[in-house]
Motif scaffolding. Structure first.
Motif, mmCIF file in Angstrom:
data_model
loop_
_atom_site.group_PDB
_atom_site.id
_atom_site.type_symbol
_atom_site.label_atom_id
_atom_site.label_comp_id
_atom_site.label_asym_id
_atom_site.label_seq_id
_atom_site.Cartn_x
_atom_site.Cartn_y
_atom_site.Cartn_z
ATOM 1 N N ALA A 1 0.831 -1.202 0.000
ATOM 2 C CA ALA A 1 0.000 0.000 0.000
ATOM 3 C C ALA A 1 0.867 1.254 0.000
ATOM 4 C CB ALA A 1 -0.925 -0.011 1.217
ATOM 5 N N GLY A 2 1.955 1.254 0.762
ATOM 6 C CA GLY A 2 2.847 2.420 0.774
ATOM 7 C C GLY A 2 3.473 2.683 -0.579
ATOM 8 N N VAL A 3 3.910 1.621 -1.250
ATOM 9 C CA VAL A 3 4.507 1.795 -2.586
ATOM 10 C C VAL A 3 3.477 2.365 -3.556
ATOM 11 C CG1 VAL A 3 5.471 0.547 -4.548
ATOM 12 C CG2 VAL A 3 6.235 0.007 -2.227
ATOM 13 N N LEU A 4 2.272 1.847 -3.528
ATOM 14 C CA LEU A 4 1.243 2.331 -4.442
ATOM 15 C C LEU A 4 0.857 3.779 -4.143
ATOM 16 C CD1 LEU A 4 -1.065 -0.814 -4.669
ATOM 17 C CD2 LEU A 4 0.542 0.019 -6.386
ATOM 18 N N VAL A 5 0.841 4.162 -2.856
ATOM 19 C CA VAL A 5 0.511 5.540 -2.510
ATOM 20 C C VAL A 5 1.577 6.489 -3.058
ATOM 21 C CG1 VAL A 5 0.369 7.151 -0.571
ATOM 22 C CG2 VAL A 5 -0.892 5.002 -0.505
#
Length: 416
Positions: free
Chosen positions: A88-92
């Motif tokens: 989720a952090g990478v996608l954000v």
């Protein structure tokens, strides 16, 4: 079928092919999800490149960067179950410059809400809204107010996070119920084992009393022959027959004791030996009379040849079957009429049936297998002990619902 037949509901253990099937279904679902994200990303880019949608707000270099970052970011969804917060952090971060990962960001947020607690969920949700707001500040849409984009993103993120939290709560509830069921099953198995151990201890004590009685008779008649060597031949033959029969019965009782000990750990019982003669089949009418005197409606039908007495173990076990059936009828079917049928003969075996609320109608033939064990009232530990007793006697036990009430039937061997 040999021994007492008692059916317990067994848990369905997953087989390897079932586990492999679940893994394959999960991989197929992830592949379909990634494919859907790729399609939605391509649709967003196509809408931006469409001349009918107006002038583009991003240049060609940014669009290329969008695709280069968005494609591998979509495939990162395969790892969202194992590393939900990292994915989720990478996608954000990628969503700051890429519209290709707009839908994957929401999927990753849902995964975090399902697998992590509220602090992590709130962090990813706030990061998603901030990343979308930064994107809107870098490439603002003509005619769209600055405050509208954060509001729209918040209205989109909150339901997704709430839905994931609901799924997580439901999973926890199901897991809690599963653990409670496993604990209850383990406790029931422990109670069954204790009931069996207690019953084995009681049977062993009964066998001890009977064995001592048999051997005392053998000793008495052997002593009579020793002190009266000149006794008439008829008396000697009679005494020898008693010694032979008593020895045979003592050996049978000893075999029963060894069967109890070999069946498993006997355990420690709390019931003390009463010292009274053990009940036999002839005591069944007295038992029924006691129950009738207490106000119960009991019909007794004995179909045993006159002067025919089964072995002591068989008669005592039949007595216990009737006793357990009448006890269960008093406990769980108070006010019902009870019918007790004892039928058999040497060589054909002995069958004992207890049916509550049977009425005057004749009994219908019963099935040859144990049925209705899920309908046994209460914990069923009395039936467990009875089944153990009948198994050691070499018989069979059936119990369950029948037309008219609850049926308890036992078949016991009666040698010719």
């Amino acid at each position: 079928m040999s021994g007492a037949a008692v059916v317990f509901e067994a848990t369905d253990v997953p087989r390897p092919w079932r586990r492999r099937g679940r893994v394959a279904a999960r991989v197929a679902g992830d592949a379909a999800l990634v494919a859907a994200c790729l399609v939605t990303g391509a649709v967003f880019l196509g809408m931006e490149l469409d001349p009918a949608s107006g002038p583009r707000v991003r240049g060609d270099a940014v669009l290329v960067l969008d695709v280069l970052l968005g494609l591998p970011a979509c495939f990162a969804l395969f790892a969202r179950r194992r590393f939900p917060v990292v994915v989720a952090g990478v996608l954000v971060v990628v969503s700051v410059v890429s519209t290709f990962v707009a839908v994957p960001c929401l999927v990753a947020l849902f995964s975090v809400a399902v697998r992590r607690r509220w602090p992590a969920v709130a962090s990813v949700a706030v990061g998603t809204v901030l990343a979308g707001t930064v994107y809107g500040l870098l490439w603002p849409e003509p005619g769209l107010p600055t405050w509208a984009l954060p509001l729209f993103l918040t209205a989109l993120v909150v339901p997704v996070a709430g839905w994931g939290a609901y799924v997580r709560t439901r999973h926890q509830l199901v897991e809690s119920l599963r653990r409670q069921a496993e604990q209850a099953r383990a406790e029931q198995e422990l109670r069954v084992q204790r009931a069996r151990a207690t019953e084995r201890a009681r049977i062993a004590r009964e066998m001890h009393d009977v064995l001592a009685h048999r051997l005392s008779l053998v000793s008495m008649h052997a002593g009579a022959l020793e002190f009266r060597p000149g006794a008439p031949a008829e008396d000697v033959a009679r005494a020898a027959g008693v010694i032979r029969a008593g020895t045979h019965e003592a050996l049978e009782d000893l075999r029963d004791i060894l069967g109890v000990l070999r069946a498993g750990e006997v355990g420690t019982g709390t019931e003390e030996a009463s010292g009274r003669p053990q009940p036999t089949l002839a005591d069944v009418p007295g038992l029924v009379g006691e129950v009738r005197a207490a106000g119960a409606a009991v019909e007794l039908d004995v179909r045993v040849p006159e002067q025919a007495q089964p072995p002591a173990l068989v008669g005592r076990t039949a007595y216990r079957v009737v006793q357990e059936g009448l006890t269960n009828a008093r406990k769980h079917a108070a006010g019902h009429a009870v019918r007790v049928v004892v039928a058999g003969a040497p060589g054909s075996g002995l069958e004992v049936t207890v049916l509550d609320d049977a009425g005057p109608a004749p009994l219908t033939p019963f099935p040859t297998t144990t049925t209705g064990t899920t309908a046994v009232p209460g914990a069923g530990l009395g039936l467990v002990g009875l089944a153990e007793r009948i198994a050691l006697a070499g018989g069979e036990l059936e119990h369950g619902r029948a037309a008219g009430g609850f049926r308890l039937r036992a078949r016991l061997p009666w040698p010719a």
